[in-house]
Design an enzyme around this catalytic site. Structure first.
Site, PDB file in Angstrom:
ATOM      1  N   CYS A  52      34.719  34.500  37.686  1.00  0.00           N
ATOM      2  CA  CYS A  52      33.355  34.912  37.987  1.00  0.00           C
ATOM      3  C   CYS A  52      32.853  34.051  39.145  1.00  0.00           C
ATOM      4  O   CYS A  52      32.949  32.819  39.089  1.00  0.00           O
ATOM      5  CB  CYS A  52      32.460  34.725  36.760  1.00  0.00           C
ATOM      6  SG  CYS A  52      30.701  34.983  37.117  1.00  0.00           S
ATOM      7  N   ASP A  59      37.587  35.948  34.193  1.00  0.00           N
ATOM      8  CA  ASP A  59      37.364  37.356  33.887  1.00  0.00           C
ATOM      9  C   ASP A  59      38.734  37.993  33.707  1.00  0.00           C
ATOM     10  O   ASP A  59      39.693  37.632  34.389  1.00  0.00           O
ATOM     11  CB  ASP A  59      36.631  38.063  35.035  1.00  0.00           C
ATOM     12  CG  ASP A  59      35.159  37.701  35.093  1.00  0.00           C
ATOM     13  OD1 ASP A  59      34.545  37.528  34.027  1.00  0.00           O
ATOM     14  OD2 ASP A  59      34.625  37.606  36.207  1.00  0.00           O
ATOM     15  N   GLU A  75      56.892  46.343  47.354  1.00  0.00           N
ATOM     16  CA  GLU A  75      57.920  45.526  46.712  1.00  0.00           C
ATOM     17  C   GLU A  75      57.243  44.820  45.541  1.00  0.00           C
ATOM     18  O   GLU A  75      56.221  44.158  45.714  1.00  0.00           O
ATOM     19  CB  GLU A  75      58.495  44.544  47.740  1.00  0.00           C
ATOM     20  CG  GLU A  75      59.744  43.825  47.271  1.00  0.00           C
ATOM     21  CD  GLU A  75      59.442  42.741  46.268  1.00  0.00           C
ATOM     22  OE1 GLU A  75      60.077  42.759  45.187  1.00  0.00           O
ATOM     23  OE2 GLU A  75      58.583  41.882  46.549  1.00  0.00           O
ATOM     24  N   SER A  76      57.797  44.973  44.344  1.00  0.00           N
ATOM     25  CA  SER A  76      57.084  44.574  43.126  1.00  0.00           C
ATOM     26  C   SER A  76      56.874  43.066  42.986  1.00  0.00           C
ATOM     27  O   SER A  76      55.851  42.645  42.456  1.00  0.00           O
ATOM     28  CB  SER A  76      57.769  45.134  41.889  1.00  0.00           C
ATOM     29  OG  SER A  76      59.073  44.626  41.749  1.00  0.00           O
ATOM     30  N   HIS A  93      33.920  42.035  39.812  1.00  0.00           N
ATOM     31  CA  HIS A  93      34.909  43.019  39.368  1.00  0.00           C
ATOM     32  C   HIS A  93      35.149  44.104  40.420  1.00  0.00           C
ATOM     33  O   HIS A  93      36.292  44.479  40.692  1.00  0.00           O
ATOM     34  CB  HIS A  93      34.462  43.711  38.079  1.00  0.00           C
ATOM     35  CG  HIS A  93      34.231  42.790  36.924  1.00  0.00           C
ATOM     36  ND1 HIS A  93      34.875  41.585  36.758  1.00  0.00           N
ATOM     37  CD2 HIS A  93      33.432  42.927  35.852  1.00  0.00           C
ATOM     38  CE1 HIS A  93      34.476  41.020  35.632  1.00  0.00           C
ATOM     39  NE2 HIS A  93      33.581  41.815  35.065  1.00  0.00           N
ATOM     40  N   GLU A  94      34.074  44.616  40.973  1.00  0.00           N
ATOM     41  CA  GLU A  94      34.187  45.691  41.947  1.00  0.00           C
ATOM     42  C   GLU A  94      34.974  45.242  43.172  1.00  0.00           C
ATOM     43  O   GLU A  94      35.830  45.969  43.677  1.00  0.00           O
ATOM     44  CB  GLU A  94      32.781  46.176  42.369  1.00  0.00           C
ATOM     45  CG  GLU A  94      31.957  46.754  41.241  1.00  0.00           C
ATOM     46  CD  GLU A  94      31.177  45.722  40.410  1.00  0.00           C
ATOM     47  OE1 GLU A  94      30.357  46.160  39.589  1.00  0.00           O
ATOM     48  OE2 GLU A  94      31.390  44.487  40.566  1.00  0.00           O
TER      49      GLU A  94
END
Length: 154
Positions: A52, A59, A75-76, A93-94
């Protein structure tokens, strides 16, 4: 079938430190071996964390990223490092959700991408964030993201 071209990757197969921030994280891509076909790739990060920006408290979110590749796949390992770089990053969050989506769109130029950011409550209110690049390509099966409305998320 030939293997995936991994030339130019700097993180896969080598010890890689955790990036200090999303800005420092390096996202990498590989050629999509079936670029002529429209299919969905899904990444689920059920333990995404950030901070936060006001309190510094952690969060938590369950992110679901779906995309229809164009010429590239993410690529993971680089994606995992990018996502974990948010652990010490203070942002709402946004902003976290849309930063993840924007970086992927900029890197991959997918035919389509959507993200669902299912955030656990802050102050008693869950904040869920959804975004997509536009309408899904016709004829592509897009499964439900499978995350129920908040009821303990478990």
């Amino acid at each position: 079938m030939a293997g995936t071209d991994t030339r130019g990757l700097t993180q896969l197969g080598t010890p890689t430190g955790q990036p200090a921030s999303p800005e420092e994280a390096v996202l990498e891509r590989v050629p999509a071996p079936h670029g002529e076909k429209a299919y969905v790739v899904r990444f689920t990060a059920p333990e995404f964390t950030s901070l936060c920006p006001m309190t510094g408290q952690p969060d938590f979110a369950h992110l679901v990223i779906d995309y229809v590749p164009g010429d590239w796949l993410v690529e993971s390992k680089s994606l995992k490092l990018f996502l974990t770089s948010f652990r010490n990053h203070g942002s709402f969050h946004e902003d976290c959700t849309l930063t993840v989506a924007s970086r992927l769109v900029d890197l991959l130029t997918p035919r389509w991408l959507r993200i669902g950011g299912y955030w656990y409550p802050r102050g008693g209110i869950p904040i869920d964030v959804f975004w997509q690049t536009g309408a899904a390509p016709e004829g592509v099966w897009i499964p439900d993201q499978g995350v129920p409305p908040y009821r303990g998320r478990g």
